[in-house]
Design an enzyme around this catalytic site. Structure first.
Site, PDB file in Angstrom:
ATOM      1  N   HIS A  72       3.596  -0.575  -0.052  1.00 49.10           N
ATOM      2  CA  HIS A  72       3.989   0.756  -0.529  1.00 49.10           C
ATOM      3  C   HIS A  72       5.457   0.830  -0.915  1.00 49.10           C
ATOM      4  O   HIS A  72       5.886   1.805  -1.532  1.00 49.10           O
ATOM      5  CB  HIS A  72       3.637   1.834   0.508  1.00 49.10           C
ATOM      6  CG  HIS A  72       4.508   1.842   1.726  1.00 49.10           C
ATOM      7  ND1 HIS A  72       4.134   1.258   2.913  1.00 49.10           N
ATOM      8  CD2 HIS A  72       5.735   2.367   1.934  1.00 49.10           C
ATOM      9  CE1 HIS A  72       5.092   1.435   3.806  1.00 49.10           C
ATOM     10  NE2 HIS A  72       6.071   2.109   3.244  1.00 49.10           N
ATOM     11  N   ASP A 126      -1.405  -3.165   3.786  1.00 44.16           N
ATOM     12  CA  ASP A 126      -0.079  -2.782   3.292  1.00 44.16           C
ATOM     13  C   ASP A 126       0.877  -3.960   3.410  1.00 44.16           C
ATOM     14  O   ASP A 126       1.732  -4.021   4.296  1.00 44.16           O
ATOM     15  CB  ASP A 126       0.415  -1.575   4.089  1.00 44.16           C
ATOM     16  CG  ASP A 126       1.583  -0.862   3.425  1.00 44.16           C
ATOM     17  OD1 ASP A 126       2.144  -1.425   2.467  1.00 44.16           O
ATOM     18  OD2 ASP A 126       1.931   0.246   3.868  1.00 44.16           O
ATOM     19  N   SER A 228      10.664   0.753   5.956  1.00 39.17           N
ATOM     20  CA  SER A 228       9.345   0.198   5.679  1.00 39.17           C
ATOM     21  C   SER A 228       9.502  -1.221   5.168  1.00 39.17           C
ATOM     22  O   SER A 228      10.472  -1.553   4.506  1.00 39.17           O
ATOM     23  CB  SER A 228       8.635   1.037   4.617  1.00 39.17           C
ATOM     24  OG  SER A 228       8.419   2.334   5.067  1.00 39.17           O
TER      25      SER A 228
END
Length: 271
Positions: A72, A126, A228
């Site tokens: 992402h 992910d 992230s």
């Protein structure tokens, strides 16, 4: 970093928080890329909001020209918009070396859209691999595979690293340009899964077979907004990628993509 609760967030360069499936670090202490020379920053050169320093997501150099990060982090921009910086503890500086991204591989099962009505958003597959235009000279970190099940046992001590927010909702986000690290411990999947699903602000679910969870029951360190894609490390091996956390159950859970579960899928993009 400091003790705080948080919810999964997407952060525009670590400064502006909004709902979504990302994450960084809350709690812990400052560290350096001298200590962790394989930690890199995946810079988004075209962030959605102005920022005082170039930033984006965390990542790990696993081969001289390969970086593992979260899908992402890189699925909404072309490769030309990303630069990888290594050896840069303070993002306000020009320390270290930079490389442009030549190719982005995103796991084909990754989805970054709203689920059908009545279903919870799912953190799934992910993970991404960035191929750099030329190699970086720094050390690399090995990646966990199917033979490393012992590194995922509940109670194993882990370290997570990133440049993310020092605070977490409901407090105002405080971003940092300085690399931080925090100790966490691998925790059983089911309490973590339940915490995600029962989160009052941003309920989510995940496949426990493809994720690994951590918790710090001592100081409350967890993941927060801005890092992230950052690395989760056990005994010097990259075992996970930061994807989210939970504010539920009065617990500081964080979840990561379990890289050992994707070992076969990563073989080609890492070759």
């Amino acid at each position: 970093m400091r003790k705080s609760m948080w919810l999964p967030v997407v952060v525009a360069a670590g400064l502006v928080l909004s709902a979504g499936p990302a994450g960084a670090i809350v709690g812990g202490q400052e560290t350096t890329t001298d200590r962790h020379p394989w930690v890199v920053n995946v810079i988004n050169e075209k962030p959605p909001v102005p920022i005082p320093w170039r930033s984006g997501c965390g990542g790990a150099l696993v081969a001289p020209d390969k970086v593992i990060t979260a899908a992402h982090c890189v699925d909404e921009n072309p490769k030309e918009d990303f630069t990888v910086a290594a050896g840069r503890t303070d993002l306000r500086t020009q320390d270290g070396q930079e490389r442009k991204v030549a190719k982005i591989w995103i796991h084909p099962d990754f989805r970054h859209e709203a689920p059908p009505p009545g279903q919870l958003p799912e953190q799934g597959s992910d993970v991404a691999v960035l191929t750099l235009e030329s190699p970086l000279p720094g050390p690399t970190i090995p990646v966990a595979d199917e033979h490393d099940a012992d590194r995922y046992l509940p109670g194993r001590e882990a370290v997570v690293l990133g440049w993310g927010s020092l605070t977490a909702p409901p407090e105002q986000a405080v971003a940092t340009p300085l690399l931080h690290e925090a100790r966490m411990w691998i925790t059983p999947d089911q309490p973590c899964l339940r915490a995600h699903e029962e989160d009052e602000l941003n309920p989510m679910t995940f496949d426990a077979a493809k994720h690994v969870c951590t918790r710090d029951p001592f100081d409350g360190s967890t993941t927060g907004g801005g890092d992230s894609g950052g690395p989760l490390v056990v005994d010097g091996e990259l075992v996970g990628v930061v994807v989210g956390g939970s504010s539920s159950l009065d617990e500081d859970y964080a979840s990561f993509t379990d890289l050992s579960a994707f070992h076969a899928d990563l073989e080609d993009p890492l070759s």
